[in-house]
Write an enzyme that holds these catalytic residues in place. Sequence first.
Site, PDB file in Angstrom:
ATOM      1  N   GLU A  86       0.847  -1.196   0.000  1.00 37.58           N
ATOM      2  CA  GLU A  86       0.000   0.000   0.000  1.00 37.58           C
ATOM      3  C   GLU A  86       0.887   1.252   0.000  1.00 37.58           C
ATOM      4  OE1 GLU A  86      -2.008   0.697   3.712  1.00 37.58           O
ATOM      5  OE2 GLU A  86      -3.646   1.784   2.762  1.00 37.58           O
ATOM      6  N   LYS A 186     -10.179   0.457  -0.752  1.00 39.73           N
ATOM      7  CA  LYS A 186     -10.044   0.257   0.696  1.00 39.73           C
ATOM      8  C   LYS A 186     -11.279   0.775   1.431  1.00 39.73           C
ATOM      9  CE  LYS A 186      -6.731   1.216   4.443  1.00 39.73           C
ATOM     10  NZ  LYS A 186      -5.527   2.008   4.780  1.00 39.73           N
ATOM     11  N   CYS A 219      -4.398  -3.284   4.344  1.00 40.94           N
ATOM     12  CA  CYS A 219      -3.949  -2.751   5.641  1.00 40.94           C
ATOM     13  C   CYS A 219      -4.963  -2.907   6.780  1.00 40.94           C
ATOM     14  CB  CYS A 219      -3.543  -1.292   5.457  1.00 40.94           C
ATOM     15  SG  CYS A 219      -2.474  -0.676   6.780  1.00 40.94           S
TER      16      CYS A 219
END
Length: 521
Positions: A86, A186, A219
């Site tokens: 990321e 995300k 993440c």
Amino acid sequence: MAYTMVDLCWKLSVCFFCCQVVSGRVKRDGHYVAAVYEHESILSPNPTALVDRQSALELMGRNLDIYEQQVVAAARQGAQIIVFPEDGIHGFNFTRSSIYPYLDFVLHSHSVKWNPCREPYLFNDTEVLQRLSCMALKNKIFLVANLGTKQPCEHTDPHCPSDGRYQFNTNVAFNDDGMLVATYRKHNLYFEDAFDAPPEPDYKLFDTPFAGKFGMFTCFDILFFEPAVNLIRQYNLKQVVYPTAWMNQLPLLAAVEFQQAFATAFNINILAANIHHPTLGMTGSGIYTPVKSFIYHNMESYGGKLIVAEIPVITTDYKTNLESNERFRENLHHSCKTSTSASMGNQVCFKEEQETPGRVSEKGNEQLPPLFYAEMMYDNFTFVPVWGEEGELQVCANTLCCYLNYQRAVLTGELYALGVFDGLHTVHGTYYVQACALVKCGGLSFSTCGQEVTDATAVIDFQLWGNMSTPYIFPLLLTSGITLDFADHMGWKNKHYFISKNRTSSGLLTAALYGRWYEKD
Ligand SMILES: *[C@@H]1O[C@H](CO)[C@@H](O)[C@H](O)[C@H]1NC(C)=O
Ligand SMILES: *[C@@H]1O[C@H](CO)[C@@H](O)[C@H](O)[C@H]1NC(C)=O
Ligand SMILES: *[C@@H]1O[C@H](CO)[C@@H](O)[C@H](O)[C@H]1NC(C)=O
Ligand SMILES: *[C@@H]1O[C@H](CO)[C@@H](O)[C@H](O)[C@H]1NC(C)=O
Ligand SMILES: *[C@@H]1O[C@H](CO)[C@@H](O)[C@H](O)[C@H]1NC(C)=O
């Protein structure tokens, strides 16, 4: 280091039949070769300044040059898929407007089949996608990367931001022909003002000829039910690609520690790529199977690190999977549901006649050890010290009781404590945690328990269990120098989740059951 030795043994392991030679590497049947790259991204010196698209492309081009070298190196070692971290291409600390020149245009639509390398003229502002696509195509490798993307929206769309565009933190996956096969936006942003979360969670996966379906998320998503857990459950996924920019937080949330726990808990393989910025506490990538891993964690040196490893494809009809799926069934607490031993397929159930985890006997406890409170990772844990060579301890908070049976195999003067937390974590994100944790304290006083510690010499044989109210338990086992070890046994028994281990390979830092009670977030 540790990884290299294991990888070497793995490569040298004798292969009697069903072998294929892939680019000079002997690949065993039912296995595939994966690569992840921990990248030290070249960052904008002034990320809040407004620059033009050309300057943004120049900076990103320098990161993409490094990506290209790594793709070539990975492909040369036989890798069939490579994952990048990321924020690896554009960096971080942007504002909503200063990131704009760094954004590529991506249409989030299932209907468009697009190969950016072969058809660069289809859309404007897709230079980054084109380079990534060409890397995949030229090197005949599946490629996963993370970039910032933009999508114009109409003011008739109730979610459309006032500047008339969505800005997403996006993962893209290309097949080995350079075709864009999946995009994931995300969902759980971590204080990223530059980006919007999509109105609904994306459940994104792509198919490969060598290992079937891969899911993806990013993440912070790994700590939440949506979309990570739901994606894995809905599609019965066994492989996940995971770009991340993770700041390590000991003792419970070091990158490699939690990535391994997630792979073990869901019985999946994870290809996790972190960025490498030791000064920000960011390092920790790996290729994880439920029972073995190839990791990189390095707080000392600069530069990137390519990890390439051959791992088994996990298939749904494998016995381990059928059993371990039970682990997360709604029907939570059955005795002897699962337990994992050192090798896959070698499942061991705790013997029924074994003493039921339950009340701790008072024998040998002339004086009950004192309870104390200490802050661990911003949460108020209730602790008891782990004193003496052996013993049995219990500590409770709210509805959770944790139990520890221990025997010190290597005696040292270090202080350890058993801690419990059952509550809503509210700092840097809001999420409900139920945790039982055996940790090494920072020093010899109680107030140091819960501090970040990276080295330990004590070896403690233990059985740790707790009556968690959630089926989602992530078993953590972290050893000296931020290395990983694997439990001898784990699973549900009589409404308690347990983990046990004798003889960790080095000193014990953390042994914990990290439960996530998603409904209470
Ligand atoms: C980004 O922000 C963090 C804190 O918000 C800061 O510690 C770090 O130095 C910044 N990094 C860069 C490259 O600007
Ligand atoms: C790309 O941008 C140019 C110049 O602004 C414009 O003429 C062209 O129509 C655009 N192409 C597409 C596919 O949007
Ligand atoms: C931690 O929790 C205990 C028990 O509820 C309480 O007595 C103590 O004040 C708390 N400590 C902090 C720092 O909040
Ligand atoms: C866990 O065990 C303690 C002690 O026996 C008990 O008070 C508590 O209610 C139990 N929690 C749950 C959720 O069953
Ligand atoms: C682990 O150690 C304990 C005592 O420390 C012992 O009772 C137990 O049998 C050992 N288990 C294994 C599997 O070696």
